[in-house]
Design an enzyme around this catalytic site. Structure first.
Site, PDB file in Angstrom:
ATOM      1  N   LYS A   1      11.691  48.521  62.400  1.00  0.00           N
ATOM      2  CA  LYS A   1      10.906  49.008  61.256  1.00  0.00           C
ATOM      3  C   LYS A   1       9.427  49.164  61.613  1.00  0.00           C
ATOM      4  O   LYS A   1       8.801  50.156  61.252  1.00  0.00           O
ATOM      5  CB  LYS A   1      11.056  48.052  60.062  1.00  0.00           C
ATOM      6  CG  LYS A   1      12.461  47.958  59.506  1.00  0.00           C
ATOM      7  CD  LYS A   1      12.506  47.176  58.206  1.00  0.00           C
ATOM      8  CE  LYS A   1      12.017  45.751  58.341  1.00  0.00           C
ATOM      9  NZ  LYS A   1      12.867  44.930  59.233  1.00  0.00           N
TER      10      LYS A   1
ATOM     11  N   ARG B   1       6.608  33.852  67.023  1.00  0.00           N
ATOM     12  CA  ARG B   1       6.569  33.530  65.607  1.00  0.00           C
ATOM     13  C   ARG B   1       7.618  32.470  65.292  1.00  0.00           C
ATOM     14  O   ARG B   1       8.693  32.459  65.882  1.00  0.00           O
ATOM     15  CB  ARG B   1       6.802  34.794  64.759  1.00  0.00           C
ATOM     16  CG  ARG B   1       5.695  35.820  64.940  1.00  0.00           C
ATOM     17  CD  ARG B   1       5.694  36.909  63.895  1.00  0.00           C
ATOM     18  NE  ARG B   1       6.984  37.497  63.595  1.00  0.00           N
ATOM     19  CZ  ARG B   1       7.142  38.744  63.164  1.00  0.00           C
ATOM     20  NH1 ARG B   1       6.082  39.527  62.990  1.00  0.00           N
ATOM     21  NH2 ARG B   1       8.329  39.218  62.887  1.00  0.00           N
TER      22      ARG B   1
ATOM     23  N   ARG C   1      18.642  34.720  59.107  1.00  0.00           N
ATOM     24  CA  ARG C   1      18.028  35.873  58.435  1.00  0.00           C
ATOM     25  C   ARG C   1      18.979  37.064  58.387  1.00  0.00           C
ATOM     26  O   ARG C   1      19.026  37.803  57.394  1.00  0.00           O
ATOM     27  CB  ARG C   1      16.730  36.253  59.152  1.00  0.00           C
ATOM     28  CG  ARG C   1      15.628  35.220  58.965  1.00  0.00           C
ATOM     29  CD  ARG C   1      14.566  35.321  60.043  1.00  0.00           C
ATOM     30  NE  ARG C   1      13.858  36.597  60.013  1.00  0.00           N
ATOM     31  CZ  ARG C   1      13.102  37.033  61.017  1.00  0.00           C
ATOM     32  NH1 ARG C   1      12.973  36.320  62.124  1.00  0.00           N
ATOM     33  NH2 ARG C   1      12.469  38.188  60.904  1.00  0.00           N
TER      34      ARG C   1
ATOM     35  N   ARG D   1      10.800  38.681  71.436  1.00  0.00           N
ATOM     36  CA  ARG D   1       9.582  39.237  70.825  1.00  0.00           C
ATOM     37  C   ARG D   1       8.440  38.226  70.900  1.00  0.00           C
ATOM     38  O   ARG D   1       8.623  37.037  70.674  1.00  0.00           O
ATOM     39  CB  ARG D   1       9.881  39.617  69.376  1.00  0.00           C
ATOM     40  CG  ARG D   1       8.803  40.413  68.696  1.00  0.00           C
ATOM     41  CD  ARG D   1       9.350  41.090  67.449  1.00  0.00           C
ATOM     42  NE  ARG D   1       9.911  40.150  66.481  1.00  0.00           N
ATOM     43  CZ  ARG D   1      10.495  40.529  65.346  1.00  0.00           C
ATOM     44  NH1 ARG D   1      10.608  41.819  65.072  1.00  0.00           N
ATOM     45  NH2 ARG D   1      10.979  39.636  64.509  1.00  0.00           N
TER      46      ARG D   1
ATOM     47  N   ARG E   1      14.192  43.257  49.355  1.00  0.00           N
ATOM     48  CA  ARG E   1      15.279  42.702  50.143  1.00  0.00           C
ATOM     49  C   ARG E   1      16.423  42.174  49.282  1.00  0.00           C
ATOM     50  O   ARG E   1      17.384  41.629  49.809  1.00  0.00           O
ATOM     51  CB  ARG E   1      14.747  41.574  51.036  1.00  0.00           C
ATOM     52  CG  ARG E   1      13.745  42.055  52.061  1.00  0.00           C
ATOM     53  CD  ARG E   1      13.321  40.939  52.982  1.00  0.00           C
ATOM     54  NE  ARG E   1      12.349  41.385  53.964  1.00  0.00           N
ATOM     55  CZ  ARG E   1      11.836  40.607  54.909  1.00  0.00           C
ATOM     56  NH1 ARG E   1      12.207  39.334  54.985  1.00  0.00           N
ATOM     57  NH2 ARG E   1      10.957  41.073  55.765  1.00  0.00           N
TER      58      ARG E   1
END
Length: 297
Positions: A91, A231, A242, A202, A167
């Protein structure tokens, strides 16, 4: 019984004297659009102002002494786009490409939440507790943040691209009640094993805010590599939670926007993914432009 609507035309001439009184009057309702058309005849300029309301249509013709010329203007309404997808579906990358070409304001619900967490606010502390468990942050925390950002002048003037929100069906319903509905709802579809690999590798540069990937987009220098951080919600354990939450909620959200949904194959190279999105946005923008030009004519 057929629905009825009211229509009012205010016709006046603005010159040395006062404008004529309108044929009728009525209380106006919410303004939907406004357009001006100017034209000239025998060195006299006429200007037709058209204002459309939910229950009221008004037009005003004015005359001024000007040189003869013809002007017609009606600016296309700015695009309102939502983009959805599982964590690491791409995204952020696609949003960067979309905003670069179309000038939309990029609003990422996740960034708004992380800013609250970094500030140490009470909302931020509560949000972090939910995010660490892989759960959705309650609406009362998120919805108002998103609503306020959508109402800021840059979003209203340039159009917006809402990233990763809503969401859940309750979030989508809340946005609808506030009057926010997109022109297009984009869904990036990516295989789960690819998503997990993307998330775990990431890394974030805390100095520039740039996102890297240890395999697919490594840092340019050793100096940058040394300061990269992961993160707290980018571990394999948390991303699987998630993904589970995402699957449970995405179908309900799609039911709200199924008539304007574009499903995109996100397993491809970023350029090929953007090509799919760009085709749809270009058509949408051109249709909007044609409608505006037709209105001006």
């Amino acid at each position: 019984m057929a629905a009825t609507s009211s229509c009012i035309v205010n016709l006046g001439v603005k010159g040395n004297g006062n404008p004529e009184q309108p044929f009728s009057s009525s209380k106006s309702s919410q303004l939907l659009f406004s357009s001006n058309v100017s034209f000239a005849d025998n060195n006299t300029k006429y200007c037709l102002s058209l204002h459309s309301h939910q229950t009221l249509l008004s037009a005003c013709l004015t005359k001024t002494k000007k040189s003869a010329f013809v002007v017609a203007s009606a600016k296309p309404e700015h695009l309102k786009i939502m983009i959805s997808g599982a964590p690491a579906s791409g995204k952020g990358t696609q949003c960067e490409l979309i905003t670069k070409k179309y000038g939309l304001v990029h609003i990422a619900a996740g960034d708004l939440l992380r800013a609250e967490i970094a500030s140490g606010s009470e909302n931020g502390k509560q949000a972090k507790e939910y995010m660490e468990k892989g759960q959705l942050v309650p609406n009362e925390i998120v919805v108002m943040m998103v609503k306020d950002r959508l109402l800021q002048p840059d979003s209203q003037e340039n159009g917006w691209l809402l990233d990763g929100y809503p969401r859940s069906l309750s979030q989508a319903t809340a946005l609808k009640e506030f009057g926010f509905r997109p022109d297009l709802f984009i869904v990036l579809e990516v295989n789960e094993e690819i998503l997990v690999e993307r998330v775990v590798g990431r890394r974030l540069d805390p100095v520039t805010g740039k996102i890297y990937h240890l395999k697919y987009s490594p840092p340019e220098t050793e100096e940058i590599a040394a300061r990269l951080t992961q993160r707290f919600d980018d571990t394999e354990e948390k991303v699987k939670l998630r993904l589970q939450t995402h699957r449970q909620n995405v179908e309900a959200v799609l039911s709200m926007y199924e008539d304007i949904t574009l499903k995109v194959n996100g397993n491809l190279r970023k350029e090929d993914v953007f090509a799919q999105i760009d085709d749809a946005l270009t058509k949408l923008f051109e249709d909007r432009k044609l409608n505006s030009e037709s209105l001006a004519a």
